[in-house]
Every structure is written in C-alpha cells, then in structure tokens.
Design a protein around this motif. Sequence first.
Motif, PDB file in Angstrom:
ATOM      1  N   GLY A 115      29.468 -17.628 -35.341  1.00  0.00           N
ATOM      2  CA  GLY A 115      29.069 -16.811 -36.482  1.00  0.00           C
ATOM      3  C   GLY A 115      27.753 -16.099 -36.289  1.00  0.00           C
ATOM      4  O   GLY A 115      27.307 -15.356 -37.170  1.00  0.00           O
ATOM      5  N   LYS A 116      27.107 -16.286 -35.141  1.00  0.00           N
ATOM      6  CA  LYS A 116      25.853 -15.556 -34.856  1.00  0.00           C
ATOM      7  C   LYS A 116      26.132 -14.053 -34.905  1.00  0.00           C
ATOM      8  O   LYS A 116      25.369 -13.279 -35.486  1.00  0.00           O
ATOM      9  CB  LYS A 116      25.310 -15.970 -33.500  1.00  0.00           C
ATOM     10  CG  LYS A 116      24.192 -15.094 -32.952  1.00  0.00           C
ATOM     11  CD  LYS A 116      22.956 -15.109 -33.842  1.00  0.00           C
ATOM     12  CE  LYS A 116      22.189 -16.406 -33.718  1.00  0.00           C
ATOM     13  NZ  LYS A 116      20.865 -16.334 -34.396  1.00  0.00           N
ATOM     14  N   ILE A 117      27.223 -13.618 -34.277  1.00  0.00           N
ATOM     15  CA  ILE A 117      27.653 -12.219 -34.378  1.00  0.00           C
ATOM     16  C   ILE A 117      28.663 -12.132 -35.516  1.00  0.00           C
ATOM     17  O   ILE A 117      29.710 -12.792 -35.497  1.00  0.00           O
ATOM     18  CB  ILE A 117      28.295 -11.723 -33.071  1.00  0.00           C
ATOM     19  CG1 ILE A 117      27.267 -11.690 -31.940  1.00  0.00           C
ATOM     20  CG2 ILE A 117      28.889 -10.325 -33.263  1.00  0.00           C
ATOM     21  CD1 ILE A 117      27.846 -11.253 -30.603  1.00  0.00           C
ATOM     22  N   GLY A 118      28.343 -11.308 -36.502  1.00  0.00           N
ATOM     23  CA  GLY A 118      29.230 -11.136 -37.645  1.00  0.00           C
ATOM     24  C   GLY A 118      30.203  -9.986 -37.481  1.00  0.00           C
ATOM     25  O   GLY A 118      31.269  -9.963 -38.105  1.00  0.00           O
ATOM     26  N   TYR A 119      29.819  -9.027 -36.634  1.00  0.00           N
ATOM     27  CA  TYR A 119      30.647  -7.838 -36.392  1.00  0.00           C
ATOM     28  C   TYR A 119      30.389  -7.396 -34.953  1.00  0.00           C
ATOM     29  O   TYR A 119      29.244  -7.365 -34.493  1.00  0.00           O
ATOM     30  CB  TYR A 119      30.273  -6.670 -37.304  1.00  0.00           C
ATOM     31  CG  TYR A 119      30.092  -6.982 -38.766  1.00  0.00           C
ATOM     32  CD1 TYR A 119      31.081  -6.646 -39.698  1.00  0.00           C
ATOM     33  CD2 TYR A 119      28.910  -7.571 -39.238  1.00  0.00           C
ATOM     34  CE1 TYR A 119      30.897  -6.892 -41.046  1.00  0.00           C
ATOM     35  CE2 TYR A 119      28.723  -7.826 -40.584  1.00  0.00           C
ATOM     36  CZ  TYR A 119      29.716  -7.487 -41.490  1.00  0.00           C
ATOM     37  OH  TYR A 119      29.535  -7.732 -42.826  1.00  0.00           O
ATOM     38  N   LEU A 120      31.442  -7.016 -34.249  1.00  0.00           N
ATOM     39  CA  LEU A 120      31.297  -6.526 -32.881  1.00  0.00           C
ATOM     40  C   LEU A 120      32.113  -5.257 -32.707  1.00  0.00           C
ATOM     41  O   LEU A 120      33.326  -5.251 -32.944  1.00  0.00           O
ATOM     42  CB  LEU A 120      31.772  -7.582 -31.877  1.00  0.00           C
ATOM     43  CG  LEU A 120      31.727  -7.167 -30.396  1.00  0.00           C
ATOM     44  CD1 LEU A 120      30.287  -6.954 -29.929  1.00  0.00           C
ATOM     45  CD2 LEU A 120      32.419  -8.219 -29.523  1.00  0.00           C
ATOM     46  N   GLY A 121      31.453  -4.173 -32.310  1.00  0.00           N
ATOM     47  CA  GLY A 121      32.123  -2.905 -32.050  1.00  0.00           C
ATOM     48  C   GLY A 121      31.884  -2.476 -30.617  1.00  0.00           C
ATOM     49  O   GLY A 121      30.736  -2.276 -30.213  1.00  0.00           O
ATOM     50  N   LEU A 122      32.947  -2.335 -29.848  1.00  0.00           N
ATOM     51  CA  LEU A 122      32.844  -1.979 -28.432  1.00  0.00           C
ATOM     52  C   LEU A 122      33.671  -0.743 -28.108  1.00  0.00           C
ATOM     53  O   LEU A 122      34.818  -0.644 -28.533  1.00  0.00           O
ATOM     54  CB  LEU A 122      33.339  -3.125 -27.539  1.00  0.00           C
ATOM     55  CG  LEU A 122      32.686  -4.495 -27.676  1.00  0.00           C
ATOM     56  CD1 LEU A 122      33.388  -5.495 -26.756  1.00  0.00           C
ATOM     57  CD2 LEU A 122      31.196  -4.415 -27.356  1.00  0.00           C
ATOM     58  N   ASP A 123      33.082   0.163 -27.357  1.00  0.00           N
ATOM     59  CA  ASP A 123      33.849   1.260 -26.772  1.00  0.00           C
ATOM     60  C   ASP A 123      33.932   1.091 -25.262  1.00  0.00           C
ATOM     61  O   ASP A 123      34.583   1.869 -24.583  1.00  0.00           O
ATOM     62  CB  ASP A 123      33.210   2.617 -27.125  1.00  0.00           C
ATOM     63  CG  ASP A 123      34.063   3.788 -26.666  1.00  0.00           C
ATOM     64  OD1 ASP A 123      35.244   3.839 -27.049  1.00  0.00           O
ATOM     65  OD2 ASP A 123      33.549   4.637 -25.907  1.00  0.00           O
ATOM     66  N   VAL A 124      33.253   0.056 -24.754  1.00  0.00           N
ATOM     67  CA  VAL A 124      33.211  -0.223 -23.320  1.00  0.00           C
ATOM     68  C   VAL A 124      33.358  -1.721 -23.107  1.00  0.00           C
ATOM     69  O   VAL A 124      33.087  -2.518 -24.011  1.00  0.00           O
ATOM     70  CB  VAL A 124      31.895   0.277 -22.685  1.00  0.00           C
ATOM     71  CG1 VAL A 124      31.845   1.787 -22.607  1.00  0.00           C
ATOM     72  CG2 VAL A 124      30.679  -0.247 -23.464  1.00  0.00           C
ATOM     73  N   TYR A 125      33.784  -2.103 -21.905  1.00  0.00           N
ATOM     74  CA  TYR A 125      34.031  -3.507 -21.588  1.00  0.00           C
ATOM     75  C   TYR A 125      33.749  -3.679 -20.103  1.00  0.00           C
ATOM     76  O   TYR A 125      34.129  -2.821 -19.296  1.00  0.00           O
ATOM     77  CB  TYR A 125      35.475  -3.857 -21.945  1.00  0.00           C
ATOM     78  CG  TYR A 125      35.972  -5.192 -21.437  1.00  0.00           C
ATOM     79  CD1 TYR A 125      35.356  -6.378 -21.819  1.00  0.00           C
ATOM     80  CD2 TYR A 125      37.070  -5.261 -20.575  1.00  0.00           C
ATOM     81  CE1 TYR A 125      35.826  -7.606 -21.360  1.00  0.00           C
ATOM     82  CE2 TYR A 125      37.551  -6.481 -20.128  1.00  0.00           C
ATOM     83  CZ  TYR A 125      36.922  -7.643 -20.521  1.00  0.00           C
ATOM     84  OH  TYR A 125      37.384  -8.841 -20.068  1.00  0.00           O
ATOM     85  N   GLU A 126      33.101  -4.774 -19.725  1.00  0.00           N
ATOM     86  CA  GLU A 126      32.622  -4.876 -18.347  1.00  0.00           C
ATOM     87  C   GLU A 126      33.743  -4.943 -17.314  1.00  0.00           C
ATOM     88  O   GLU A 126      33.517  -4.655 -16.139  1.00  0.00           O
ATOM     89  CB  GLU A 126      31.655  -6.047 -18.185  1.00  0.00           C
ATOM     90  CG  GLU A 126      32.179  -7.411 -18.494  1.00  0.00           C
ATOM     91  CD  GLU A 126      31.112  -8.486 -18.305  1.00  0.00           C
ATOM     92  OE1 GLU A 126      30.277  -8.357 -17.386  1.00  0.00           O
ATOM     93  OE2 GLU A 126      31.089  -9.452 -19.074  1.00  0.00           O
ATOM     94  N   GLU A 127      34.952  -5.326 -17.706  1.00  0.00           N
ATOM     95  CA  GLU A 127      36.083  -5.334 -16.776  1.00  0.00           C
ATOM     96  C   GLU A 127      37.122  -4.287 -17.176  1.00  0.00           C
ATOM     97  O   GLU A 127      38.319  -4.473 -16.969  1.00  0.00           O
ATOM     98  CB  GLU A 127      36.718  -6.734 -16.749  1.00  0.00           C
ATOM     99  CG  GLU A 127      35.775  -7.852 -16.335  1.00  0.00           C
ATOM    100  CD  GLU A 127      35.244  -7.685 -14.918  1.00  0.00           C
ATOM    101  OE1 GLU A 127      35.955  -7.051 -14.102  1.00  0.00           O
ATOM    102  OE2 GLU A 127      34.140  -8.175 -14.626  1.00  0.00           O
ATOM    103  N   GLU A 128      36.641  -3.167 -17.704  1.00  0.00           N
ATOM    104  CA  GLU A 128      37.554  -2.162 -18.246  1.00  0.00           C
ATOM    105  C   GLU A 128      38.298  -1.359 -17.192  1.00  0.00           C
ATOM    106  O   GLU A 128      39.296  -0.707 -17.497  1.00  0.00           O
ATOM    107  CB  GLU A 128      36.787  -1.179 -19.139  1.00  0.00           C
ATOM    108  CG  GLU A 128      35.846  -0.249 -18.389  1.00  0.00           C
ATOM    109  CD  GLU A 128      35.148   0.738 -19.308  1.00  0.00           C
ATOM    110  OE1 GLU A 128      35.247   1.944 -19.040  1.00  0.00           O
ATOM    111  OE2 GLU A 128      34.510   0.315 -20.282  1.00  0.00           O
TER     112      GLU A 128
END
Length: 334
Positions: free
Chosen positions: A252-265
């Motif tokens: 619950g430390k991160i309440g929201y995560l928005g990604l347009d990139v990913y390290e193994e994309e």
Amino acid sequence: MKTKITFFSTKPYDIAFFDQANHDDSLELCYLDTHLNPATAPLVQGSAVVCLFVNDKADAAIISTFAKAGVKLIALRCAGYNNVDLAACKQAGIGVVRVPAYSPYSVAEHALALILTLNRKTHKAFNRVREGNFALEGLMGFDLHGQTVGLIGLGKIGRVTAQILRGFGCTVLGYDVYEDEEAKRTGVSYVPLESLLAQSDIVSLHCPLTPQTHHLINAQTLAGMKNGVMLINTSRGALIDTMAVIQSLKSGKIGYLGLDVYEEEADLFFEDFSGKVIQDDVFSRLLSFPNVLITGHQAFFTRNALQSIAETTLANIHAFVNGGPLENEVVFKE
C-alpha cells in the motif's frame, strides 16, 4: 549516387511520416519491420546510415557487424540513446545522432492523462456505463488542485509537465542535476531528491536513463515516499526497480501506478499479443493490480511528434551526408 538508409522496427505510421518528410531524391529509405538483433544486423549491407528506435539494441557485436557492412552513422529516431554502445561506435568510427526534442507536449500531456485516469478512474467508469452499471462506489478520486507533485527531471518535457500542473493549481517540486531558470519562473521549487519524495503526493519521472538513474526508484527511495503515493513513469522503464514497486503496491506504499514504459518492454511493446499468453510473469503481476494503469509506450504518439521526429531525423542524416556539423550528435564520454 543515392545514400541508402536502413530503418529497423518500422510500422506503417513511421513509413507514412518519413516518406512525407523526405524531399530529397538522393536518400533511399529502406524500411524493415523487424527489430535489430544479431540475425537481422547483416541486412544493413550497403547502407551508410542505419535508423533505430528505442528497443533496437546496438551492442558491441552489432556495431562490429555495422562497421564491416560500411555503416557510418546511426540515426536514432528517439531522444534516448541508452540502447547504443557509444564506446563501440567511437572505436568503429560510427557517428550517432538522435532527436533530443520532438513534441514535449505529447509526453507531458500523456503523463497528465495517466494521472487523471488513475485518479478519477475514467477507464473503469467507461466499462461500467457500457454494461449499464451507473453505481459510483469505487470510483472516488481527489481534487488535483492543491496536491504536491514532484517532477524528477526538468528538461523540456518536465518543464511542460510543470506548466500543465501549475494550471491545475498544484504545488510543483523539482529535482534535477541542473536548475533551470525557466522552470523556476513556471513556479517549480527545486528541492533535494529526498525532500521531493517525502513531500509529494504524486511523483512523475522525466529524466533520461543513465548508469546514475538506473533503478532510481528502488526499495530505499520508495520507503521515503508518502503512503499511498501516485507514481508515474513516461520516461524509461529501467528508472524503476519493478520488483520493488510490486512489493510497494502490495504493502500500500504505492496507491496508484501509471506506466508508459517497462524495463523489459523490448519483447512486448509495439506488437500485438492479444491472442497469445504473455510469458513475462513480472509484467503479468503488474497487470493484476486494480490501481495500476499501463500503456504501451505511446506517450510520444501524436501527429505533431511523429512529424517532428521524421523531420529532425532526416535533417540529421542530411547534415552527415553533406559533411555539415552534427547538431544532435551523441558523443561518447570516457
């Protein structure tokens, strides 16, 4: 005699914009839809220039193949250059140019789209309404006005993001190696990284990937953030330690995560896997969280940006062919 340019990882939209921007009959544009890899690298035979995208990795072995084939320039149609072995290029006598800025608004506006969607849950509301469900439970958000947003990286994209956020009435904190006077005039307050992480309700990444910024967001830096923080990354995937982020989502430390990139994309993005089973278990775990929103590296994907990318890339190539100064050259530093 025409100068042959081999493009890797091209899509129909790349071809359309580059053909539209190419007004010189002396350039022969050869488009390949395949990624650059050891098996496809020899296809550059006869090309003076190779044009690469973000997930085309040009390591030392591939640079050696390029050199033997007569390649003299790698033209990146993107801002980042962490996918190219610059030391190997210097040794082989191959120049490297990039597109340092195309449309900073495209990426900045996409970062805001992720923030607003995660907050107001419009993606979930859309699906509910289509199913005839008009209940509001589970859709509550918060006013963006008055929130403190920390921007890590205040280049052109970061500065535009700051301007937009200030328009929403946010307090904007910034961290960068260099302090920019234009950003300060926008209303950004520069603070140490630790202070930014501790004070921000939303943290958004807008910095390049370097050895110093690799896994900048890790277990230690996450521990210094607010509980329930919103984390946004439209820059480079490896800025984030994905496993540490997953643990923070679970706690619950991160309440929201928005990604347009990913390290193994590299093995996922820009392709259609809708009829296949995704083999990346870490990525699949991210998708399992209800408070995670992922887009497939589309922040740059506007007409304005694609036109600018094509024009700048071809201008870089023209400068090389004509022996002029390479304004957007990437120089290897010992």
